[in-house]
Design an enzyme around this catalytic site. Structure first.
Site, PDB file in Angstrom:
ATOM      1  N   GLY A  47       2.146  -2.410  -3.250  1.00 42.72           N
ATOM      2  CA  GLY A  47       1.796  -3.344  -2.192  1.00 42.72           C
ATOM      3  C   GLY A  47       2.968  -4.209  -1.764  1.00 42.72           C
ATOM      4  O   GLY A  47       3.117  -4.544  -0.578  1.00 42.72           O
ATOM      5  N   ASP A  48       3.823  -4.570  -2.714  1.00 43.21           N
ATOM      6  CA  ASP A  48       5.017  -5.358  -2.397  1.00 43.21           C
ATOM      7  C   ASP A  48       6.003  -4.535  -1.575  1.00 43.21           C
ATOM      8  O   ASP A  48       6.606  -5.031  -0.617  1.00 43.21           O
ATOM      9  CB  ASP A  48       5.696  -5.837  -3.685  1.00 43.21           C
ATOM     10  CG  ASP A  48       4.791  -6.737  -4.512  1.00 43.21           C
ATOM     11  OD1 ASP A  48       3.979  -7.477  -3.922  1.00 43.21           O
ATOM     12  OD2 ASP A  48       4.897  -6.702  -5.749  1.00 43.21           O
ATOM     13  N   ALA A  49       6.183  -3.265  -1.960  1.00 44.45           N
ATOM     14  CA  ALA A  49       7.067  -2.385  -1.194  1.00 44.45           C
ATOM     15  C   ALA A  49       6.530  -2.190   0.217  1.00 44.45           C
ATOM     16  O   ALA A  49       7.297  -2.160   1.193  1.00 44.45           O
ATOM     17  CB  ALA A  49       7.208  -1.040  -1.911  1.00 44.45           C
TER      18      ALA A  49
END
Length: 288
Positions: free
Chosen positions: A236-238
């Site tokens: 999700g961060d990527a």
């Protein structure tokens, strides 16, 4: 060149790869163990640096082995760590990530000092030079004050509240956010709240089913990319990093979703919360 500031958690991750996630009162075998930097804000910052977006990181670590290692790792990837605070008498947050063979993750955490930083630790000059302030899970009062400062400076506010959205009152930050990221679980409980607070752009992450953007009265969708899932940690961060990197270079929502899904897929097919993301790797998935 457009600059992004990421604010939020900076952790040290200890990843335990197991044969399966155990049931209550059950046991699993550890097959592999690694240690590396983590934390949502730090993960987004590293991915942005890999996509050649100038990025600064506001967070806090302890003056200990894990904190020094995290700072070295971040600096080595090109992240500006000048705003990163070191708490002399505190311990760096440590997260234990238990990952099974299908890439599913269970997280155990020692909070440490990852929320010791305050809005005032972000220099005004650094904020004024930014195009986007990306907020992640942190103390609501800190997030709200940072969002206020960014709005006053004319800086776009991006917010990915993460799994604590249902546990903390982020209403003040949501009211100032221009872009809000939600996964399916978070959207089930908070989508109406985000809409009520008037977020200009809501980005819904559907995991292997792709993602969509709801902006004003328009909706944009992308089906995602089929990859073999190894570890969903940090995907999700990527995704958020890819979306922001695409948008700050001037791409429309269709392209930004394709780039974001590509970055999320690259993370999901790699072990650990950090990946060596690049425009070359993204282009190979996107197809141009």
């Amino acid at each position: 060149m457009p600059r992004v500031i990421c604010a939020g958690h900076v952790n040290w991750d200890i990843t335990l790869r197991v044969d399966r996630l155990p049931e209550v009162d059950g046991e699993a075998a550890i097959q592999h163990q690694t240690g590396a930097g983590g934390g949502s804000a730090a993960n987004v910052a590293v991915a942005l640096a890999g996509l050649r977006v100038p990025v600064s990181l506001l967070g806090s670590v302890g003056d200990d082995e894990h904190g020094r290692a995290a700072r070295r790792e971040l600096t080595g990837t090109g992240v500006d760590c000048d705003p990163l605070q070191t708490v002399s008498d505190g311990k760096t947050a440590v997260k234990y990530l238990v990952v099974d063979g299908a890439g599913e993750v269970m997280v155990l955490g020692q909070t440490g000092v990852n929320e010791a930083f305050q809005s005032g630790h972000l220099p005004g000059a650094t904020l004024s030079e930014a195009d986007v302030l990306h907020l992640t899970s942190q103390r609501p009062e800190t997030a709200a004050r940072l969002a206020e400062r960014a709005s006053e400076a004319g800086v776009t506010v991006s917010f990915d509240p993460g799994r604590r959205l249902g546990q903390r009152d982020y209403s003040s930050t949501l009211a100032l956010a221009d872009v809000v990221f939600l996964n399916d679980r978070e959207a089930a409980t908070a989508l109406d709240e985000c809409t009520d607070h008037g977020a200009e752009t809501i980005v819904l992450k559907h995991g292997p089913r792709g993602a969509e953007v709801r902006a004003s009265e328009e909706t944009f969708t992308h089906p995602g990319f089929a990859v073999e899932t190894v570890d969903t940690t940090g995907a999700g961060d990527a995704f958020a990093a890819g979306f922001l990197a695409s948008r700050v270079r001037g791409d429309g929502y269709d392209e930004a979703l394709a780039v974001a899904n590509a970055c999320g897929a690259l993370a999901a097919r790699s072990a650990g919360a950090r990946i060596d993301v690049s425009w070359t790797a993204v282009s190979e998935l996107v197809g141009h």
